[in-house]
Structure formats: structure tokens, C-alpha cells
Design a protein around this motif. Structure first.
Motif, short mmCIF file in Angstrom:
data_model
loop_
_atom_site.label_atom_id
_atom_site.label_comp_id
_atom_site.label_asym_id
_atom_site.label_seq_id
_atom_site.Cartn_x
_atom_site.Cartn_y
_atom_site.Cartn_z
N ARG A 104 0.81 -1.09 0.00
CA ARG A 104 -0.04 0.10 0.05
C ARG A 104 0.82 1.32 -0.12
O ARG A 104 2.03 1.27 0.60
CB ARG A 104 -0.76 0.09 1.24
CG ARG A 104 -2.00 -0.85 1.32
CD ARG A 104 -2.88 -0.55 2.71
NE ARG A 104 -4.21 -1.56 2.50
CZ ARG A 104 -5.16 -1.26 3.19
NH1 ARG A 104 -5.02 -0.19 4.02
NH2 ARG A 104 -6.28 -1.95 3.20
N SER A 105 0.49 2.16 -0.70
CA SER A 105 0.88 3.63 -0.64
C SER A 105 0.00 4.45 0.55
O SER A 105 -0.93 4.07 0.69
CB SER A 105 0.91 4.25 -2.17
OG SER A 105 1.76 3.57 -2.82
N LYS A 106 0.90 5.57 0.69
CA LYS A 106 0.11 6.66 1.56
C LYS A 106 0.13 8.00 0.71
O LYS A 106 1.14 8.45 0.43
CB LYS A 106 0.73 6.80 2.81
CG LYS A 106 0.90 5.57 3.79
CD LYS A 106 1.53 5.96 5.06
CE LYS A 106 1.59 4.70 6.10
NZ LYS A 106 2.25 5.00 7.43
N PRO A 107 -1.45 8.40 0.69
CA PRO A 107 -2.28 8.21 0.90
C PRO A 107 -2.92 6.66 0.29
O PRO A 107 -2.43 6.56 -0.98
CB PRO A 107 -3.43 9.12 0.51
CG PRO A 107 -2.51 9.84 -0.42
CD PRO A 107 -1.40 9.86 -0.30
N PHE A 108 -3.58 5.94 0.67
CA PHE A 108 -4.09 4.64 0.09
C PHE A 108 -5.09 4.79 -0.63
O PHE A 108 -5.01 4.23 -2.08
CB PHE A 108 -4.30 3.64 1.24
CG PHE A 108 -4.83 2.30 0.57
CD1 PHE A 108 -4.00 1.74 -0.13
CD2 PHE A 108 -6.18 1.98 1.21
CE1 PHE A 108 -4.66 0.38 -0.84
CE2 PHE A 108 -6.56 0.68 0.71
CZ PHE A 108 -5.74 -0.07 -0.18
N GLU A 109 -6.30 5.41 -0.44
CA GLU A 109 -7.39 5.63 -1.01
C GLU A 109 -7.97 6.73 -1.40
O GLU A 109 -7.85 7.64 -0.33
CB GLU A 109 -8.79 4.49 -0.23
CG GLU A 109 -9.72 4.16 -1.16
CD GLU A 109 -10.52 3.09 -0.63
OE1 GLU A 109 -11.27 2.40 -1.40
OE2 GLU A 109 -10.30 2.80 0.54
N ARG A 139 -7.46 3.30 -5.38
CA ARG A 139 -6.30 2.76 -4.68
C ARG A 139 -4.99 2.81 -5.16
O ARG A 139 -4.99 2.72 -6.40
CB ARG A 139 -6.69 1.35 -4.11
CG ARG A 139 -7.93 1.27 -3.26
CD ARG A 139 -8.13 -0.25 -2.87
NE ARG A 139 -9.20 -0.18 -1.62
CZ ARG A 139 -9.52 -1.22 -0.94
NH1 ARG A 139 -8.96 -2.49 -1.18
NH2 ARG A 139 -10.33 -1.02 -0.05
#
Length: 282
Positions: A104-109, A139
Motif C-alpha cells: 500500500r501507498s500513503k495516501p492509500f484510497e 487505490r
């Protein structure tokens, strides 16, 4: 052009005495017609009887292409934003559906109730949902830099409309955006360049997995500088749903591997859409 040639040939045969003059047509109707300017007139050669040529063999029947698109069960289509949100939760995917190295990355969604729009200046903005969109989610994932390559970015998007007419228009707009803006600005310091798009309807060019498919390729220029990298976008449609995966490559990472990850994510989401909204077999 082929039709004109055929009609002209039939007219010449009639002018030379009907079907019996077929062989003479090849010689320019030498028995009764005119020769080309400058050619010496000469008698028609004798034609000996010969057995008819064997009829060409009929082509072997080909097996029909197996369609992987079930019939849509329209009773399962969401009618409200709440129903669309429930369906959305069944279609979005996690990092492990893309590959073992994806996180996952940030921000995720993306923020709920927001929608990306390409403005007149070819810059991407976010706005509230248009009337034809019940729910959407994007996402953000990535493969961390390491093993001789930079950070690879992958985004997945699921959008739910009221019906397939609206989702079809979304696919059409995606193609229009590439034609209108082959160069696009994502955000400050990030651009897409030299985009090319291709839309393939069900049954065309081997598309047996979705009602409509769209993909685009180009180059991605990131804020960190360096050489432009490959950018990919694969989108598919089933009923009121569109699913898409975007990939932004990095130096040292194989383009073929990125393509595999993008196709794998797209295939997973469209399969889940067909399972959720298709009619049961039998």
C-alpha cells in the motif's frame, strides 16, 4: 475498389458475347474486340478442350471463440449510492492481488465522493461525483525501490454507474481524453507524455473478456527527474462497472513485469464484477 473491378469484368464479358467468351476476355476480347493502341492485330489462338480445374477446398471450420463474458443480470445492478458502495467493496482489490512485492501507498484510497476530471488545459483535477456515477474508488500501491530499480507505482480504480450505457460513455470519454490531451499533467512535477489509446469492443481483436476494453500507453515523467518511464493504463467494462489499473514504471524495472502486474490486477477486478453481476450458468 474490388467491387468496381468485378462489375467491369462482367460488363466486358457481356460485350464479348456472354459467358462463352470468358477465356477470350483474358486476351482483351481479341476475337471481336479492339486491341490496345499500337498492338498488331492477331487471330485468337485455338483453345483446346481441357478438364475443368478442381474446385477449391472449403476452408476447415474454425472453433468459435469462447466468450468469458456472462449475460448481465440487470436485477443485480445497484440503484442507489448505498447499494453501489456495497458492490464496490466486493470489487476493489488489495496489494496481494497485484503481486508479492506490492504494498500500500500513503495516501492509500481516494476521498469518497470525489472524481478525477481532465480540464481544458489538460490538467487533472478532482470534483464531486457526476450524476452518472454512483460510487468510485482509486487505490494507490507501489513496489519499493530496491534490487536495482526505482519505486514503481500502481493505481487501481473501480467505478459503478447506473447501467452499461453510462459505463460505455465513460470508456468513450477515456479515448476522447487521449485524443484531446496526449500530454497531461497529473500534479505538480508529474506528467504523462505522448499518450496513445486503443479501444476494443467485445468480439474485436480477440476481446472475449469484457464488453469493452480500453488501454493507453505513454511515458511518465516524475518529480524525481531522470529518464521518462513507461506508463500503462488498462480498463475493462462489464455492465455498469468499469475497472482500471495504471502502472508507472521506474528505472531498472522490467516493462514486461509491469505489464503483467497491470493485466493481472485488471483481470482480477473484472472477474469479480462478472461474478457479482452476471447471470448464473444454467
Amino acid at each position: 475498389m474490388g467491387g468496381l473491378v468485378t462489375r467491369g469484368r462482367h460488363a466486358a464479358l457481356r460485350a464479348c458475347g456472354g459467358a462463352a467468351a470468358g477465356l477470350l476476355f483474358i486476351a482483351g476480347c481479341a476475337s471481336g474486340g479492339s486491341t490496345a493502341k499500337g498492338d498488331a492485330a492477331r487471330p485468337a489462338p485455338a483453345v483446346s478442350a481441357a478438364p475443368p480445374a478442381p474446385a477449391p477446398e472449403a476452408p476447415a471450420p474454425t472453433a468459435p471463440v469462447l466468450s468469458l463474458v456472462p449475460e448481465l443480470d440487470e436485477s443485480k445492478q445497484p440503484k442507489t449510492a448505498a447499494e453501489a458502495a456495497a458492490l464496490l467493496s466486493r470489487l476493489v482489490i488489495e496489494a496481494d492481488a497485484l503481486g508479492p512485492d506490492v504494498v500500500r501507498s500513503k495516501p492509500f484510497e481516494s476521498a469518497p465522493g470525489r472524481w478525477p476530471v481532465l480540464d481544458a488545459g489538460c490538467v487533472w483535477q478532482t470534483e464531486g461525483l457526476p450524476p452518472d456515477v454512483l460510487a468510485t474508488s482509486t487505490r494507490h500501491f507501489h513496489i519499493p525501490a530496491g534490487d536495482g530499480h526505482g519505486r514503481v507505482q500502481i493505481n487501481t480504480t473501480v467505478t459503478i454507474h447506473h447501467d452499461r450505457r453510462e459505463s460505455g460513455w465513460e470508456t468513450a470519454r477515456a479515448m476522447e481524453e487521449v485524443l484531446r490531451c496526449p500530454d497531461q499533467k497529473l500534479r505538480e512535477g508529474e506528467q504523462l507524455k505522448n499518450l496513445l489509446g486503443n479501444s476494443v469492443y467485445r468480439g474485436e481483436q480477440g476481446n472475449n473478456w469484457s464488453e469493452d476494453a480500453f488501454n493507453e500507453i505513454g511515458t511518465y515523467v516524475g518529480p524525481e527527474g531522470g529518464e521518462p518511464q513507461r506508463y500503462l493504463w488498462y480498463q475493462a467494462q462489464f455492465g455498469p462497472v468499469t475497472v482500471a489499473v495504471a502502472g508507472k514504471n521506474a528505472a531498472g524495472f522490467k516493462e514486461s513485469t509491469l505489464t503483467t502486474l497491470v493485466v493481472q490486477g485488471n483481470s482480477r477486478m473484472i472477474a469479480q464484477a462478472k461474478q457479482a453481476l452476471g447471470k448464473a450458468a444454467g
